[in-house]
Design a protein around this motif. Sequence first.
Motif, PDB file in Angstrom:
ATOM      1  N   HIS A 190      40.934  45.409  51.354  1.00  0.00           N
ATOM      2  CA  HIS A 190      40.367  45.493  50.155  1.00  0.00           C
ATOM      3  C   HIS A 190      40.805  46.357  49.029  1.00  0.00           C
ATOM      4  N   GLY A 191      41.857  47.088  49.468  1.00  0.00           N
ATOM      5  CA  GLY A 191      42.177  48.023  48.617  1.00  0.00           C
ATOM      6  C   GLY A 191      43.789  48.083  48.143  1.00  0.00           C
ATOM      7  N   ALA A 192      44.182  47.169  47.986  1.00  0.00           N
ATOM      8  CA  ALA A 192      45.758  46.974  47.329  1.00  0.00           C
ATOM      9  C   ALA A 192      45.704  47.418  46.174  1.00  0.00           C
ATOM     10  N   HIS A 193      44.799  47.492  45.183  1.00  0.00           N
ATOM     11  CA  HIS A 193      44.966  48.239  43.794  1.00  0.00           C
ATOM     12  C   HIS A 193      44.840  49.631  43.836  1.00  0.00           C
ATOM     13  N   LEU A 194      44.484  50.177  45.015  1.00  0.00           N
ATOM     14  CA  LEU A 194      44.198  51.709  44.826  1.00  0.00           C
ATOM     15  C   LEU A 194      45.672  52.415  44.854  1.00  0.00           C
ATOM     16  N   THR A 218      42.166  41.513  45.184  1.00  0.00           N
ATOM     17  CA  THR A 218      41.866  42.170  44.120  1.00  0.00           C
ATOM     18  C   THR A 218      43.204  41.956  42.893  1.00  0.00           C
ATOM     19  N   LEU A 219      44.390  41.705  43.592  1.00  0.00           N
ATOM     20  CA  LEU A 219      45.574  41.776  42.637  1.00  0.00           C
ATOM     21  C   LEU A 219      45.933  40.075  42.356  1.00  0.00           C
ATOM     22  N   THR A 350      35.315  42.546  41.746  1.00  0.00           N
ATOM     23  CA  THR A 350      36.178  42.466  40.748  1.00  0.00           C
ATOM     24  C   THR A 350      37.717  42.630  40.932  1.00  0.00           C
ATOM     25  N   GLY A 351      38.377  42.166  40.000  1.00  0.00           N
ATOM     26  CA  GLY A 351      39.896  42.239  40.479  1.00  0.00           C
ATOM     27  C   GLY A 351      40.663  42.471  39.165  1.00  0.00           C
ATOM     28  N   MET A 352      41.781  42.500  39.282  1.00  0.00           N
ATOM     29  CA  MET A 352      42.934  42.807  38.020  1.00  0.00           C
ATOM     30  C   MET A 352      42.801  41.669  37.079  1.00  0.00           C
ATOM     31  N   GLY A 353      42.493  40.466  37.533  1.00  0.00           N
ATOM     32  CA  GLY A 353      42.235  39.490  36.436  1.00  0.00           C
ATOM     33  C   GLY A 353      40.979  39.396  35.633  1.00  0.00           C
ATOM     34  N   ASP A 354      40.188  40.337  36.037  1.00  0.00           N
ATOM     35  CA  ASP A 354      38.940  40.413  35.187  1.00  0.00           C
ATOM     36  C   ASP A 354      39.272  41.387  33.977  1.00  0.00           C
TER      37      ASP A 354
END
Length: 466
Positions: A190-194, A218-219, A350-354
């Motif tokens: 759940h943390g690929a955006h970290l 998330t990406l 939430t994700g990067m598309g938000d």
Amino acid sequence: MASLLEKLQQYTASAALPMHMPGHKRNLRAFPWLSALGGALDITEISGFDNLNAPEGCFLELEKRVAALWGAKTSICLVGGSTAGILAAVSAALEPGGALLISRASHKSVYHAAELNRAELHYLLPAMDLQLQIPVSVSPDQVDTALSLHPQVKLVVITSPTYEGILSDIRGIAAVCHAHGALLLVDEAHGAHLGFGRFPESAATLDADLVVQSLHKTLPALTQTAVLHICSTRLDPAVVRRYAAMYQSSSPSYLLSASIDGCVQYLEQEGTAAAERWFAALEDVSRRLQHLKQLQISENLPGVYAKDPSKLLISTAACALDGMELAEMLRCRFSIEVEMACPQFVLAMTGMGDDTASLSRLADALETIDALDFGKPPASVLSDTCLPESVLSLQEAVKASRIPVPLQEAAGRISAEYVWAYPPGIPLLAPGERIDAQLLQTVLTRTGLHSTYNGLPAHIFCIGKY
């Protein structure tokens, strides 16, 4: 260099006659439903295209870009989700029958990896936030104590961030693991955006040995895409890759692979700026939600080392509305579907598309609901959790004879199956563990199970001879 998507488009536009798989032959006139699903770009391993399971060309270059982006030594692209990465990482890092230390709040794939490797399983039991009833951070001291008790452990598995966004001190835990001669695998699905923008650091740069990430959570990538990072020299990348190939399809999807390539390219070009926009939008919505009177945004939780701000936990503890009712209101009145609902809270992921618009829409809905009067919450008894009594090993339990037992008669029996809280896929009960009355009540409450189903007694499979 052309992206994988561009290469696929060029090949599709060529006069090549596909005397190979897949069987639709890109004949979208005959099979029109495949057109909307990208069937025109769906190919198999042919000349000019690389093999994801044995990369030598464009996929090898993609994996080098992935490693550079997240700061790993070697990265392996996955189209079998983080599950394939967890199975491969545990198999590569642990001898068959070896000792494995995991957080009890691990995802089901970790338990399945333990089964497949016939692991001697030991648990870390994270403390619980009593109000939300979610596990909080695992501490380095907990890991140190457990490894001192079980010096034979060679691999530790920690979930960080958890499904609810709880982070642990990975650098501190890694130091403890290495001092005891153990490897550290971090389930960072759940943390690929970290590590992008102002988000907390990724475990890939915090001295973990292996890190698994789901890109799609998330990406901007398609569901089932993930990466497995090898972050130290304590493991042979060739061994890890061999197991990754074993746990994935021998015909990996080029559509999913192109999704990984596109996501990586976007992050290389826009990742920092996109993460900053997302983070700023989260700050705005968090400020708005701080003013709610009945609903509460849960951020500064006791026992939490750090929290991923992309996971919004909206607590209903201060009013008579429960999380399932809140989720239903959001769905039916505002057309907002949350990731998960339980009695204590809803999780808005939430994700990067938000962007500001989507997060403002969520905040507007919550403010409207918060203005209603739901009254005082009912009195509740808050209790911490403890591990069930383990009577048989996982391997013994899953191979033993089993019989169905009505739930109301199951107390005292030995479970032959998992009882999952899904999402996120964490077991309340594992095979080989004794079912006591309090645990049974917890299972019924947290899973929404009932003692009857369609008018018939609900059953749980138990070990036959116990």
